[in-house]
Design a protein around this motif. Structure first.
Motif, PDB file in Angstrom:
ATOM      1  N   CYS A   1      50.477  32.567  62.350  1.00  0.00           N
ATOM      2  CA  CYS A   1      51.199  31.066  62.759  1.00  0.00           C
ATOM      3  C   CYS A   1      51.607  31.271  63.563  1.00  0.00           C
ATOM      4  N   VAL A   2      51.841  29.999  64.493  1.00  0.00           N
ATOM      5  CA  VAL A   2      52.927  29.247  65.456  1.00  0.00           C
ATOM      6  C   VAL A   2      53.764  28.366  65.275  1.00  0.00           C
ATOM      7  N   ARG A   3      54.673  28.171  65.593  1.00  0.00           N
ATOM      8  CA  ARG A   3      55.759  26.946  65.576  1.00  0.00           C
ATOM      9  C   ARG A   3      54.548  25.789  66.738  1.00  0.00           C
ATOM     10  N   ASN A   4      54.265  26.129  67.706  1.00  0.00           N
ATOM     11  CA  ASN A   4      53.866  25.072  68.459  1.00  0.00           C
ATOM     12  C   ASN A   4      53.179  23.976  67.640  1.00  0.00           C
ATOM     13  N   GLN A   5      52.334  23.659  69.381  1.00  0.00           N
ATOM     14  CA  GLN A   5      51.870  22.376  67.920  1.00  0.00           C
ATOM     15  C   GLN A   5      49.671  23.044  68.353  1.00  0.00           C
ATOM     16  N   ASP A   6      49.972  24.473  69.053  1.00  0.00           N
ATOM     17  CA  ASP A   6      48.203  25.140  68.584  1.00  0.00           C
ATOM     18  C   ASP A   6      47.644  24.855  67.792  1.00  0.00           C
ATOM     19  N   TYR A   7      46.941  23.885  67.168  1.00  0.00           N
ATOM     20  CA  TYR A   7      46.039  23.920  66.153  1.00  0.00           C
ATOM     21  C   TYR A   7      45.421  23.117  66.161  1.00  0.00           C
ATOM     22  N   SER A   8      44.316  23.624  65.608  1.00  0.00           N
ATOM     23  CA  SER A   8      43.003  23.101  66.341  1.00  0.00           C
ATOM     24  C   SER A   8      42.562  22.219  65.397  1.00  0.00           C
TER      25      SER A   8
ATOM     26  N   ARG B   1      40.753  31.458  55.647  1.00  0.00           N
ATOM     27  CA  ARG B   1      41.004  31.970  57.341  1.00  0.00           C
ATOM     28  C   ARG B   1      42.148  31.225  58.016  1.00  0.00           C
ATOM     29  N   TYR B   2      42.525  30.440  57.409  1.00  0.00           N
ATOM     30  CA  TYR B   2      43.430  29.060  58.556  1.00  0.00           C
ATOM     31  C   TYR B   2      44.985  29.633  57.853  1.00  0.00           C
ATOM     32  N   CYS B   3      45.791  29.810  59.273  1.00  0.00           N
ATOM     33  CA  CYS B   3      47.119  29.098  59.055  1.00  0.00           C
ATOM     34  C   CYS B   3      47.387  28.013  58.728  1.00  0.00           C
ATOM     35  N   MET B   4      48.117  27.156  57.805  1.00  0.00           N
ATOM     36  CA  MET B   4      48.336  25.843  57.435  1.00  0.00           C
ATOM     37  C   MET B   4      49.769  25.651  58.510  1.00  0.00           C
TER      38      MET B   4
ATOM     39  N   VAL C   1      57.270  21.858  61.437  1.00  0.00           N
ATOM     40  CA  VAL C   1      58.358  21.568  59.767  1.00  0.00           C
ATOM     41  C   VAL C   1      58.415  23.186  59.001  1.00  0.00           C
ATOM     42  N   ALA C   2      57.182  24.052  58.837  1.00  0.00           N
ATOM     43  CA  ALA C   2      56.672  24.814  58.444  1.00  0.00           C
ATOM     44  C   ALA C   2      55.634  24.825  58.221  1.00  0.00           C
ATOM     45  N   SER C   3      55.167  26.602  57.819  1.00  0.00           N
ATOM     46  CA  SER C   3      53.834  27.298  58.301  1.00  0.00           C
ATOM     47  C   SER C   3      53.701  28.220  57.374  1.00  0.00           C
ATOM     48  N   ILE C   4      52.557  28.735  56.756  1.00  0.00           N
ATOM     49  CA  ILE C   4      51.956  29.180  56.021  1.00  0.00           C
ATOM     50  C   ILE C   4      50.537  30.362  56.241  1.00  0.00           C
ATOM     51  N   GLY C   5      50.639  31.843  56.280  1.00  0.00           N
ATOM     52  CA  GLY C   5      49.573  32.582  56.313  1.00  0.00           C
ATOM     53  C   GLY C   5      48.625  32.550  55.392  1.00  0.00           C
ATOM     54  N   GLY C   6      47.259  33.199  55.846  1.00  0.00           N
ATOM     55  CA  GLY C   6      46.604  32.457  54.945  1.00  0.00           C
ATOM     56  C   GLY C   6      46.317  33.207  53.951  1.00  0.00           C
ATOM     57  N   SER C   7      46.934  33.773  53.548  1.00  0.00           N
ATOM     58  CA  SER C   7      47.115  34.661  51.917  1.00  0.00           C
ATOM     59  C   SER C   7      47.945  34.151  51.475  1.00  0.00           C
ATOM     60  N   GLY C   8      49.251  33.349  51.999  1.00  0.00           N
ATOM     61  CA  GLY C   8      50.216  32.721  51.416  1.00  0.00           C
ATOM     62  C   GLY C   8      50.726  33.977  51.960  1.00  0.00           C
ATOM     63  N   GLY C   9      50.875  35.054  52.377  1.00  0.00           N
ATOM     64  CA  GLY C   9      52.574  36.282  51.925  1.00  0.00           C
ATOM     65  C   GLY C   9      53.635  36.038  53.640  1.00  0.00           C
TER      66      GLY C   9
ATOM     67  N   GLU D   1      67.150  11.912  57.506  1.00  0.00           N
ATOM     68  CA  GLU D   1      66.307  12.616  58.757  1.00  0.00           C
ATOM     69  C   GLU D   1      65.851  12.909  58.864  1.00  0.00           C
ATOM     70  N   ASP D   2      64.888  13.234  57.167  1.00  0.00           N
ATOM     71  CA  ASP D   2      63.942  13.587  57.055  1.00  0.00           C
ATOM     72  C   ASP D   2      62.321  12.746  56.969  1.00  0.00           C
ATOM     73  N   THR D   3      63.320  11.022  57.397  1.00  0.00           N
ATOM     74  CA  THR D   3      61.921  10.243  57.443  1.00  0.00           C
ATOM     75  C   THR D   3      61.317  10.548  58.786  1.00  0.00           C
ATOM     76  N   ALA D   4      59.677  10.830  58.139  1.00  0.00           N
ATOM     77  CA  ALA D   4      59.161  11.115  59.384  1.00  0.00           C
ATOM     78  C   ALA D   4      57.135  10.469  58.979  1.00  0.00           C
ATOM     79  N   ILE D   5      56.672  10.933  59.889  1.00  0.00           N
ATOM     80  CA  ILE D   5      55.529  11.141  59.162  1.00  0.00           C
ATOM     81  C   ILE D   5      55.302  12.186  58.810  1.00  0.00           C
ATOM     82  N   TYR D   6      54.641  12.881  58.123  1.00  0.00           N
ATOM     83  CA  TYR D   6      53.735  14.469  57.708  1.00  0.00           C
ATOM     84  C   TYR D   6      52.918  14.956  57.911  1.00  0.00           C
ATOM     85  N   TYR D   7      52.923  15.427  59.048  1.00  0.00           N
ATOM     86  CA  TYR D   7      51.302  16.093  59.446  1.00  0.00           C
ATOM     87  C   TYR D   7      51.039  17.214  58.985  1.00  0.00           C
ATOM     88  N   CYS D   8      49.770  17.904  58.149  1.00  0.00           N
ATOM     89  CA  CYS D   8      49.197  19.420  58.057  1.00  0.00           C
ATOM     90  C   CYS D   8      48.701  19.935  59.075  1.00  0.00           C
TER      91      CYS D   8
END
Length: 123
Positions: free
Chosen positions: A104-111, A31-34, A48-56, A89-96
């Motif tokens: 899904c959205v590109r902003n940081q409106d994730y819970s 049920r979550y966009c990741m 960086v990237a996102s994927i909907g709940g069904s993966g489609g 330039e990909d060097t960074a801390i990566y968060y899910c």
């Protein structure tokens, strides 16, 4: 309450590959966009990237399009970020992050956010 834990970061040479994993617990994963975000030293956290709940449905930042792929395994409550042709330039801390619902959205409106995993690309 959803808890997220990333793994798979490390040190890699430019041109190499890494696969990040993020395991979720405490919710109905499908049920979550990741999303995956990253924060480089001295910079703001960015999408960086996102994927909907069904993966489609997937979305990628222009800077990683064609080099990164995102996938999820709902029975395993896991989302992956495959990173190929890595650049310094990909060097960074990566968060899910998890966002309830299929939009899904590109902003940081994730819970929910993980603690992050460090990716360092040497040139």
């Amino acid at each position: 309450q959803v808890q997220l834990g990333e793994s798979g970061g490390g040190l890699v040479q430019a041109g190499g590959s890494l696969r990040l994993s993020c395991v979720a617990s405490g919710g109905t994963f499908s049920r979550y966009c990741m999303g995956w975000f990253r924060q480089a030293p001295g910079k703001e956290r960015e999408f960086v990237a996102s994927i909907g709940g069904s993966g489609g449905s997937t979305d990628f930042a222009d800077s990683v399009k064609g080099r990164f792929t995102i996938a999820r395994d709902n029975p395993k409550n896991t989302v992956y970020l495959q990173m190929d042709s890595l650049k310094a330039e990909d060097t960074a801390i990566y968060y899910c992050a998890a966002r309830y619902g299929f939009g899904c959205v590109r902003n940081q409106d994730y819970s929910y956010w993980g603690q992050g995993t460090q990716v360092t690309v040497s040139s």
